[in-house]
Design an enzyme around this catalytic site. Structure first.
Site, mmCIF file in Angstrom:
data_model
loop_
_atom_site.group_PDB
_atom_site.id
_atom_site.type_symbol
_atom_site.label_atom_id
_atom_site.label_comp_id
_atom_site.label_asym_id
_atom_site.label_seq_id
_atom_site.Cartn_x
_atom_site.Cartn_y
_atom_site.Cartn_z
ATOM 1 N N GLU A 221 0.737 -0.926 0.020
ATOM 2 C CA GLU A 221 0.277 0.178 0.086
ATOM 3 C C GLU A 221 0.902 1.607 0.212
ATOM 4 O O GLU A 221 1.937 1.368 1.042
ATOM 5 C CB GLU A 221 -1.258 -0.289 1.229
ATOM 6 C CG GLU A 221 -1.771 -1.598 0.866
ATOM 7 C CD GLU A 221 -2.996 -1.299 0.263
ATOM 8 O OE1 GLU A 221 -3.590 0.164 0.209
ATOM 9 O OE2 GLU A 221 -3.558 -1.963 -0.637
ATOM 10 N N CYS A 255 -1.994 9.545 2.352
ATOM 11 C CA CYS A 255 -1.658 8.505 1.180
ATOM 12 C C CYS A 255 -2.474 9.014 -0.277
ATOM 13 O O CYS A 255 -2.637 9.317 -1.145
ATOM 14 C CB CYS A 255 -1.291 6.901 1.600
ATOM 15 S SG CYS A 255 -3.683 6.488 2.151
HETATM 16 P P1 NAD Z 1 7.997 4.235 5.617
HETATM 17 O O1 NAD Z 1 8.096 3.853 4.003
HETATM 18 O O2 NAD Z 1 9.569 5.362 5.767
HETATM 19 O O3 NAD Z 1 7.561 4.048 6.736
HETATM 20 C C1 NAD Z 1 7.069 2.363 6.420
HETATM 21 C C2 NAD Z 1 6.732 1.572 7.816
HETATM 22 O O4 NAD Z 1 8.034 0.533 7.256
HETATM 23 C C3 NAD Z 1 7.875 1.338 8.920
HETATM 24 O O5 NAD Z 1 6.471 1.222 9.814
HETATM 25 C C4 NAD Z 1 9.305 1.504 8.901
HETATM 26 O O6 NAD Z 1 9.444 1.075 10.313
HETATM 27 C C5 NAD Z 1 9.042 0.344 8.362
HETATM 28 N N1 NAD Z 1 10.429 -0.374 7.095
HETATM 29 C C6 NAD Z 1 11.657 1.432 7.527
HETATM 30 N N2 NAD Z 1 12.798 0.353 6.851
HETATM 31 C C7 NAD Z 1 12.649 -1.167 6.346
HETATM 32 C C8 NAD Z 1 12.580 -1.940 5.607
HETATM 33 N N3 NAD Z 1 14.142 -1.531 5.662
HETATM 34 N N4 NAD Z 1 12.350 -2.746 5.866
HETATM 35 C C9 NAD Z 1 10.914 -3.348 6.162
HETATM 36 N N5 NAD Z 1 10.727 -2.166 6.612
HETATM 37 C C10 NAD Z 1 11.052 -0.929 7.267
HETATM 38 O O7 NAD Z 1 7.211 5.124 5.223
HETATM 39 P P2 NAD Z 1 6.193 6.236 6.317
HETATM 40 O O8 NAD Z 1 6.939 7.913 5.926
HETATM 41 O O9 NAD Z 1 6.257 5.810 7.376
HETATM 42 O O10 NAD Z 1 4.750 6.944 4.685
HETATM 43 C C11 NAD Z 1 4.951 7.669 4.136
HETATM 44 C C12 NAD Z 1 4.347 6.940 2.687
HETATM 45 O O11 NAD Z 1 3.413 5.874 2.683
HETATM 46 C C13 NAD Z 1 4.067 7.257 1.800
HETATM 47 O O12 NAD Z 1 4.386 7.443 0.236
HETATM 48 C C14 NAD Z 1 2.226 7.368 1.566
HETATM 49 O O13 NAD Z 1 1.069 7.848 0.669
HETATM 50 C C15 NAD Z 1 2.543 6.224 1.961
HETATM 51 N N6 NAD Z 1 1.012 5.736 2.349
HETATM 52 C C16 NAD Z 1 0.597 4.713 1.886
HETATM 53 C C17 NAD Z 1 -1.489 4.390 2.735
HETATM 54 C C18 NAD Z 1 -2.454 3.482 1.522
HETATM 55 O O14 NAD Z 1 -2.312 3.147 2.239
HETATM 56 N N7 NAD Z 1 -1.495 3.446 0.429
HETATM 57 C C19 NAD Z 1 -1.457 4.985 3.350
HETATM 58 C C20 NAD Z 1 -0.545 5.680 4.315
HETATM 59 C C21 NAD Z 1 0.774 5.791 3.861
#
Ligand code: NAD
Length: 499
Positions: A221, A255
């Site tokens: 997502e 998002c």
């Molecule tokens: P992010 O990718 O920085 O982090 C998301 C999660 O990934 C966190 O829990 C983090 O701990 C984990 N993570 C970090 N490094 C990792 C790795 N190497 N392996 C596995 N997991 C890891 O994202 P963010 O800044 O929290 O979120 C922002 C983004 O998320 C934006 O692009 C937004 O559009 C998107 N988003 C999408 C939805 C949706 O439903 N489509 C909803 C909310 C946010």
């Protein structure tokens, strides 16, 4: 699925929890309808019990987010989804009878939805309650055991969810793992039966790579730049109200927030005036407005400042209605609602997902140009179109590809329990919510109940040693679709029957 070991060293505690869950899944077998309903009821009551704790935790993580906003955008959707799933679960779990190929009649086909086993949920920080609990609801409904890794950028909420879940469920059924991105990285290497990840596309790629080692299927997502296209015939006052409200909810950290507005050059001045009115009315004096959410971190605040500086240097006009004489700093994390007029493709605001309270306004001179503008960019998570003309709405739906669409409003396709929610291409893969969530966390197993007579005919006619009778029968079956001449396919549309 997902039972191959990989070579990355795994923290013993994390691995122990996973092994414990996997053993429990095997020991207790797939949970039946009654146990799943009990789990959903437990979750529902625990969310009510922890409501105030969750509201406060989210408020702490953001520096400020009003309890009303968290109730509307996180608590209610989770509670409502649990109720919807409970109402439909019995029907979803039923074995479905489907027709079989006519050659096999009267044999019967069945579809069985089975739990996958142990699934992993990795959440983002922007809706830290919804993005962990909504996948949990779907995964529990499908009969799985679940491990959740909330985002470290919303640590108070992560702790509250961990407390809440450990009070409600045994660790071998549902458990919450907190920790930084190193923990998240290790979490993604566990041989889950499915991973649902919410976050950026950059980390999404890493999660998919780690999952590939175990052949673990993923639902990603992700985000992207979701356009809001306003037709020139549509009321700019209504469009501005709906676009701005959706954009500045949670200070744009959504998002599916409209990332930018595409407005006819003949209507742009009117649209900007209407946006200014909406912002002044809904989000006045943001530095001391209790309804206006702060940025998640000083780094996120500085990113907003840099995006706007970049646009201004490149010639854009910056408008901040309702926030004259106020000071905003990275430390207080309040970034005011900001309009970027004259936004162009070369500016950072038009190249990166904004994920904050900045609305670039791009103008178009013809409807086809606007559609082409959308189609030359990566496929977005959401698309919003404002128009009352059905043929044009149909054209937009047919000619653009996005994760989801709301017509004449923004965001509201997301909470619909009957609509699949998920992106396409760079905005994500797979979907969840409602039945699609149940299906995502299930194995859709196809079953054929062979009829005795059909079985013996097939054995005699279609298995070696082949006879002239086999050849006659297969020739008869093949011939039914044969045309006299072989046509050549061309991509050009026929004149009749297509519009
Ligand atoms: P992010 O990718 O920085 O982090 C998301 C999660 O990934 C966190 O829990 C983090 O701990 C984990 N993570 C970090 N490094 C990792 C790795 N190497 N392996 C596995 N997991 C890891 O994202 P963010 O800044 O929290 O979120 C922002 C983004 O998320 C934006 O692009 C937004 O559009 C998107 N988003 C999408 C939805 C949706 O439903 N489509 C909803 C909310 C946010």
């Amino acid at each position: 699925m997902g039972n191959q070991e990989n070579t990355v060293p795994i923290q013993p505690a994390l691995r122990e929890v996973f092994d414990h869950q996997q053993r429990a899944f095997r020991q207790y077998g797939p949970l039946g309808y009654a146990k799943r309903m009990e789990a959903l009821d437990t979750l529902l009551q625990t969310v009510f019990k922890y409501e105030d704790i969750l509201l406060e935790a989210v408020n702490i993580d953001f520096g400020q987010r009003s309890a009303s906003e968290t109730r509307i955008l996180e608590i209610f959707p989770v509670v409502d989804e649990i109720r919807f799933v409970k109402r439909n679960l019995h029907r979803w779990m039923q074995m479905r009878t489907v027709s079989v190929n006519w050659q096999f009649l009267p044999s019967r086909g069945k579809i069985v939805y089975q739990p996958l086993g142990v699934v992993g949920v990795i959440g983002a920080w922007n809706y830290p309650v919804l993005l962990t609990l909504s996948p949990l609801v779907n995964a529990l409904a499908a009969g799985n055991h679940v491990m959740i890794k909330p985002s470290e950028l919303a640590p108070s909420t992560a702790t509250a969810i961990q407390q809440m879940v450990s009070e409600a469920f045994p660790e071998e059924y549902v458990s919450v793992i907190t920790g930084d991105k190193n923990v998240a990285q290790i979490f993604a290497t566990l041989p889950f039966d499915h991973i649902l990840y919410t976050g950026s596309d950059r980390v999404g790629r890493l999660v998919m790579k780690a999952a590939a080692e175990n052949l673990t299927p993923v639902t990603l997502e992700l985000g992207g730049k979701s356009p809001a296209l306003v037709h020139e015939s549509y009321s700019t006052a209504i469009a501005a109200d709906r676009i701005c409200s959706a954009k500045f909810w949670n200070a744009g950290q959504t998002c599916v927030a409209p990332d930018y507005a595409l407005v006819s050059s003949s209507k742009v001045d009117e649209f900007v005036r209407d946006c200014q009115k909406v912002i002044s009315r809904r989000f006045p004096r943001p530095s001391c407005n209790g309804d206006y959410t702060h940025m998640i971190s000083p780094a996120a605040w500085r990113r907003m400042r840099d995006l706007v500086d970049d646009a201004e240097c490149a010639g854009a006009q910056i408008v901040r209605p309702g926030s004259a004489n106020e000071t905003f700093t990275a430390e207080n994390r309040v970034y005011p609602p900001t309009l970027v007029l004259g936004a162009e493709g070369s500016m950072r605001v038009m190249q990166e997902e904004i994920f904050g309270p900045i609305l670039p306004i791009v103008t178009y001179s013809s409807f086809d140009e606007a559609i082409a503008f959308i189609n030359t960019r990566p496929r977005p998570l959401a698309l919003y179109y404002f128009d009352r003309d059905s043929p044009r709405i149909k054209k937009v739906l047919e000619q653009t590809v996005s994760g989801g669409v709301t017509i004449n409003d923004c965001i509201f396709h997301l909470p619909q329990h009957t609509l699949p929610f998920g992106g396409v291409g760079p905005s994500g893969m797979g979907a969840y919510h409602g039945f699609d969530g149940f299906a995502t966390f299930s194995k859709k197993k196809g079953v054929l109940l062979q009829n005795t007579l059909v079985g013996s005919i097939l054995s005699r006619a279609f298995k070696p040693p082949y006879t002239s009778r086999s050849d006659r029968m297969i020739a008869f079956l093949l011939k039914r679709n044969k045309l006299r001449s072989t046509p050549r396919f061309t991509l050009a549309r026929k004149k009749q029957g297509h519009s």
